[in-house]
Design an enzyme around this catalytic site. Structure first.
Site, PDB file in Angstrom:
ATOM      1  N   HIS A 271       3.119   7.575   4.530  1.00 21.29           N
ATOM      2  CA  HIS A 271       1.833   8.095   4.434  1.00 21.29           C
ATOM      3  C   HIS A 271       0.958   7.167   3.970  1.00 21.29           C
ATOM      4  CE1 HIS A 271       3.142  10.394   0.430  1.00 21.29           C
ATOM      5  NE2 HIS A 271       3.167   8.859   0.460  1.00 21.29           N
ATOM      6  N   ASN A 272      -0.379   7.131   4.179  1.00 20.49           N
ATOM      7  CA  ASN A 272      -1.430   6.365   3.713  1.00 20.49           C
ATOM      8  C   ASN A 272      -1.328   4.827   3.804  1.00 20.49           C
ATOM      9  OD1 ASN A 272      -2.362   8.884   2.824  1.00 20.49           O
ATOM     10  ND2 ASN A 272      -1.455   8.633   0.974  1.00 20.49           N
TER      11      ASN A 272
END
Length: 375
Positions: A271-272
């Site tokens: 994620h991210n």
């Protein structure tokens, strides 16, 4: 699905002449026959040997047979070039005079690139069939662009929007409110989670998963409590994603893969993560959360990148490297833990010498002890 169009050539052969070079279309293995002269014209090369020699398909030097095309990029493969049974070989200028049994050689500056340009002329791709299979399920408010091809047992979620000429193979799932551009291809078993966005000309290979929740938890009240992931997963134009690869959605930020980036099989992107344009990421790479990978980065197979670090523009990460810090732009890092490549090589060289050094020390110490005992 709607029936395929454009059949009817059957076994008929058609000869086309363009600037004196001959191309012959047939129903053979590769679909077409090319002469050495035609290959030279198409690649800007120079023919040496029999310009009328023909090929119908491509193979490596050591496996090629009569009627096949192969290539040689350097003198390192001179022995294979000499012994090949290929009818025509694409060769770099520095091996143009190497002996070979091939009937013709075509001298080009970059044989491998020339071969890639010839493949579409030798091998016909399966003709695309537009239409919606009767077993497909299309959600409420979903919109399909022109000439969409939706395969068996595919599910398109509510409110999803697909562009023109999108191809979705069997058993794919496209979640609610997904946005997909034009000329996108999802191979069998692909899953696109809700809210993901994919640009134009994206290819996602079998069983890849785009936009799943990231691995994020907080330990509270004696248990691991899941962090809700409300960010998006954004795949820009001309990205190719390999089979079995997983790309997580952002937690509160977005996960982004930049235009033109190519990702191999079995890669995990957390994620991210932000990946720039025109990057190459080989198989089994693992990228932890919130890593920034700038434009033009190359990452070798099985490398691991720990979270919240930046890989600078144009950097190269060698295979099986372990990254635990920022990598400056343009540098090549390798090893575990990774460091600049030359430094890593020196460290490994010293390590390999260590065993011999220990043996010499043991011999000296042992010899001294034996001498004292005799005295």
């Amino acid at each position: 699905m709607t029936p395929a169009r454009g059949g009817g050539r059957g076994g008929r052969e058609r000869r086309e002449r363009k600037g004196g070079a001959q191309q012959q279309e047939s129903g053979g293995e590769g679909g077409r026959v090319l002469t050495a002269a035609a290959i030279a014209e198409l690649t800007g090369g120079v023919v040496q040997g029999d310009a009328t020699a023909t090929i119908t398909s491509v193979a490596a030097l050591d496996r090629a047979r009569d009627g096949q095309l192969s290539f040689c990029v350097s003198a390192k493969y001179a022995a294979l070039l000499e012994g090949t049974d290929a009818s025509v070989v694409l060769v770099a200028p520095d091996v143009a005079d190497t002996r070979t049994r091939a009937r013709a050689r075509v001298v080009v500056a970059k044989p491998q690139e020339s071969l890639v340009s010839l493949l579409p002329r030798l091998y016909r791709l399966p003709e695309r069939q537009s239409g919606i299979h009767p077993t497909a399920v299309i959600g409420r408010g979903a919109r399909l662009g022109d000439a969409a091809a939706i395969g068996p047992y595919t599910h398109i979620g509510d409110g999803a929007v697909l562009g023109d000429r999108v191809t979705i193979d069997a058993h794919c799932t496209v979640g609610p409110d997904v946005r997909v551009g034009d000329d996108v291809h999802f191979f069998p078993g692909v899953t696109i989670y809700a809210g993901s966005q994919l640009g134009n000309r994206v290819a996602v290979h079998a069983n890849a998963c785009i936009g799943s929740d990231g691995f994020g938890y907080v330990f509270r009240d004696g248990r691991h409590e899941k962090i809700p992931h409300v960010g998006r997963c954004i795949i820009e134009d001309d990205v190719e994603i390999g089979a079995g690869t997983t790309i997580d959605r952002g937690s509160v930020d977005d996960t982004v893969v930049g235009a033109g980036t190519k990702i191999d099989n079995l890669v995990q992107i957390a994620h991210n993560v932000r990946i720039g344009r025109l990057c190459l990421i080989a198989a089994q790479v693992g990228v932890a959360g919130s890593v920034r990978i700038e434009d033009g980065v190359v990452i070798g197979g099985q490398a691991g990148l720990s979270g919240h670090h930046t890989i600078g523009k144009g950097a190269t990460i060698a295979a099986q490297s372990g990254i635990f810090g920022n990598v400056p732009a343009g540098e090549t890092w390798s090893g575990y833990p990774a460091r600049p490549h030359r430094e890593s090589l020196r460290a490994h060289a010293a390590l390999f010498k260590l065993a011999g050094l220990i043996k010499r020390i043991e011999k000296l110490v042992g010899g001294g002890s034996a001498g004292k005992g005799r005295a």
